[in-house]
Design a protein around this motif. Structure first.
Motif, mmCIF file in Angstrom:
data_model
loop_
_atom_site.group_PDB
_atom_site.id
_atom_site.type_symbol
_atom_site.label_atom_id
_atom_site.label_comp_id
_atom_site.label_asym_id
_atom_site.label_seq_id
_atom_site.Cartn_x
_atom_site.Cartn_y
_atom_site.Cartn_z
ATOM 1 N N VAL A 22 13.494 -27.091 12.654
ATOM 2 C CA VAL A 22 11.983 -26.108 11.684
ATOM 3 C C VAL A 22 12.701 -24.785 11.872
ATOM 4 C CG1 VAL A 22 10.303 -24.024 12.608
ATOM 5 C CG2 VAL A 22 10.402 -27.135 13.059
ATOM 6 N N THR A 23 13.800 -24.338 12.226
ATOM 7 C CA THR A 23 15.121 -22.433 12.314
ATOM 8 C C THR A 23 15.614 -23.242 10.871
ATOM 9 O OG1 THR A 23 14.303 -22.109 14.130
ATOM 10 C CG2 THR A 23 16.511 -21.291 13.283
ATOM 11 N N ALA A 24 16.507 -24.518 10.927
ATOM 12 C CA ALA A 24 17.458 -24.911 9.819
ATOM 13 C C ALA A 24 16.742 -24.987 9.014
ATOM 14 C CB ALA A 24 17.591 -26.207 9.894
ATOM 15 N N ALA A 25 15.412 -25.451 8.474
ATOM 16 C CA ALA A 25 14.556 -25.356 7.352
ATOM 17 C C ALA A 25 14.037 -24.262 6.741
ATOM 18 C CB ALA A 25 13.117 -26.749 7.471
ATOM 19 N N VAL A 26 13.887 -23.988 7.920
ATOM 20 C CA VAL A 26 13.191 -21.968 7.039
ATOM 21 C C VAL A 26 14.261 -21.753 6.460
ATOM 22 C CG1 VAL A 26 12.629 -20.231 8.161
ATOM 23 C CG2 VAL A 26 11.759 -21.726 8.951
ATOM 24 N N MET A 27 15.519 -21.196 7.189
ATOM 25 C CA MET A 27 16.449 -21.098 6.796
ATOM 26 C C MET A 27 16.320 -21.523 4.848
ATOM 27 S SD MET A 27 17.663 -19.045 8.944
ATOM 28 C CE MET A 27 17.920 -18.841 10.672
ATOM 29 N N GLN A 28 17.054 -22.433 5.093
ATOM 30 C CA GLN A 28 16.854 -22.465 3.348
ATOM 31 C C GLN A 28 15.696 -22.578 2.717
ATOM 32 O OE1 GLN A 28 17.009 -27.625 4.466
ATOM 33 N NE2 GLN A 28 18.775 -27.446 3.664
ATOM 34 N N THR A 29 14.435 -22.385 3.074
ATOM 35 C CA THR A 29 13.243 -21.866 1.759
ATOM 36 C C THR A 29 13.081 -20.374 1.361
ATOM 37 O OG1 THR A 29 11.920 -21.912 3.761
ATOM 38 C CG2 THR A 29 12.000 -24.140 1.910
#
Length: 486
Positions: A22-29
């Motif tokens: 989830v954290t990695a995905a948040v970094m992208q958006t």
């Protein structure tokens, strides 16, 4: 052979790895709500500001397969912690940035941390009992979509009502929590490929080839698809990656074992991943714009960035709901069936979007169906990969599969971006993508989803394995290392 952790701790491991995804995905958006104002914030041109997104894409593409291989060699827990450091550091650098160069550097550091996702999925095979493996893989795999679906409205709210720097301070804190949870809950498992040589030449060749390919694809619309720079980058990518493949085939301890990747189960799964990535990203380009385009166009719905993110939020939450169901389907029928079903549900979602694109509620329903398909597919692909590769290659194989998905999203962004840019209409003196342009983008996504279903249907059945000798330590010790259900 490493022993699986006790049952109470297993849940904490799964929660930690899911939060890492989830954290990695948040970094992208994270920067999506800021894109329109990024050139003003950083006192630069729009073309320079676009590198804030491109830098993360390029660095992640290069580092994800390398992180996976290092995880196999040095230990996945150690590499998970190593990936958390640039996530924290990059977020801090971005929060302190006042110009474009440090912002690009910070976003590049965040891209290094994207390797947490395939590393976490590969680690599950080492520490989770067989009866929980499929559902755990599905949850951690779907965490990227969950993070994107939840992160976008949160980031939009912060950007609209507070200082944009809070986005990056919050990201740094979240990455710090993940690092602390890895230290506390994730066990150290002996590296299956310990002692093997790291293929530095292969890593360099893959890096150069991917940078040429991803840069050419991602910047082709801005620089011109027929420009000498873009053509040179794409031609260079073909030459470098061909030479890289020749070298990898002949070297000992390669970065990516091509003999494994050409196995039909692995090859077709990776090919399906490219089409799934394309199919997923087409909706991420079309749906937010339809929600936010002015009502004066006749098809735009006039929503703010925050409102558009809230309409899309249920789609992200659906991934959380559907991923355990995908794990059960995988246990019952195998990951191939789950992947085919996911691709078909994804195509159904695009059909829903074509029929219901006239209302925000209709687009919300379509996003829920689309993300349900993505959740099923994303949970099935790592299970197929890990069921077909040796234990010593799970990190590298998952990193390569993640790269294939990213390649699909990059190509999808380029192709759909060209469609939306070329099919336009003029309203009130302003040029907008036409309704037919959006419908063509949705149709492309649906067609590619059907192609991925056809590719997945062609994946051959796993070869039956000989029964393993009875282990005196009991069946649990064996189950943690059994391939995923096939």
């Amino acid at each position: 052979m490493p022993q699986p952790p006790a049952a109470p701790r297993t849940g904490k491991v799964i929660a930690t790895l899911a939060l890492a995804g989830v954290t990695a995905a948040v970094m992208q958006t994270l920067v999506t709500p800021l894109l329109a104002d990024m050139s003003t914030i950083l006192h630069t041109s729009s073309s320079n500001a676009a590198w804030v997104v491109t830098a993360t894409l390029l660095v992640a593409g290069v580092c994800v397969p390398i992180s996976g291989r290092l995880g196999d060699m040095l230990g996945k827990r150690r590499m998970l912690l190593a990936c958390s450091i640039p996530l924290i550091g990059g977020s801090v650098v971005c929060a302190l940035s006042g110009s474009v160069v440090p912002m690009i550097v910070g976003r590049g550091l965040q891209g290094i941390g994207m390797g947490m996702i395939p590393l976490g999925i590969a680690l599950l095979r080492d520490v989770v009992p067989a009866e929980k493996l499929s559902s755990s893989i599905a949850l951690v795999s779907a965490s990227m979509g969950i993070g994107g679906g939840i992160g976008l409205p949160v980031a939009a709210a912060v950007a609209q009502y507070a200082d944009w720097r809070f986005l990056f301070w919050g990201a740094a804190a979240l990455a710090g929590v993940v690092a602390a949870m890895i230290v506390a809950f994730v066990p150290e498992v002996p590296a299956a490929a310990r002692g093997q040589r790291f293929d530095a030449v292969g890593a360099l060749g893959l890096a150069v080839g991917l940078v040429c390919l991803l840069l050419g694809v991602s910047k082709g619309a801005d620089w011109g698809w027929g420009s000498p720079v873009v053509l040179g980058l794409l031609a260079g990518a073909v030459v470098v990656l061909a030479a890289w493949g020749w070298y990898e085939w002949r070297t000992t301890d390669p970065l990516v074992d091509l003999r494994t990747t050409i196995r039909p189960r692995v090859l077709l799964t990776n090919l399906a991943s490219v089409f799934i990535g394309f199919g997923m990203y087409a909706s991420m380009l079309v749906v937010p714009q339809l929600l936010q385009f002015p009502e004066a166009t006749g098809y735009g719905l006039g929503q703010s960035m925050l409102a558009a993110g809230l309409w899309m939020l249920p789609g992200g939450l659906m991934m959380m709901v559907v991923s355990p169901l995908g794990g059960r389907l995988t246990n019952a029928r195998g990951p191939k069936v789950t992947l085919v079903c996911g691709a078909l549900v994804l195509a159904l979602g695009y059909g829903t979007a074509l029929l219901l694109s006239g209302t925000a509620f209709g687009l919300m329903c379509a996003a829920m169906v689309i993300n349900s398909g993505v959740a099923l597919a994303y949970g099935a692909m790592p299970a197929l990969i890990m069921g077909a590769v040796p234990l010593a290659e799970t990190g590298a194989a998952n990193g390569f599969n993640t790269l294939m998905r990213s390649l699909g999203t990059s190509v999808g962004a380029a192709v759909v971006g060209v469609v939306l840019a070329q099919m336009t209409t003029t309203v009130g003196g302003h040029t907008f993508t036409s309704e037919n342009g959006f419908r063509t983008g949705l149709l492309l996504g649906g067609c590619l989803a059907l192609v991925s279903a056809a590719v997945a249907a062609a994946i051959p059945a796993a070869r039956p394995e000989r029964p393993a000798p009875r282990d005196p330590a009991g069946p649990a010790a064996q189950s943690a290392h059994a391939p995923a259900a096939t």
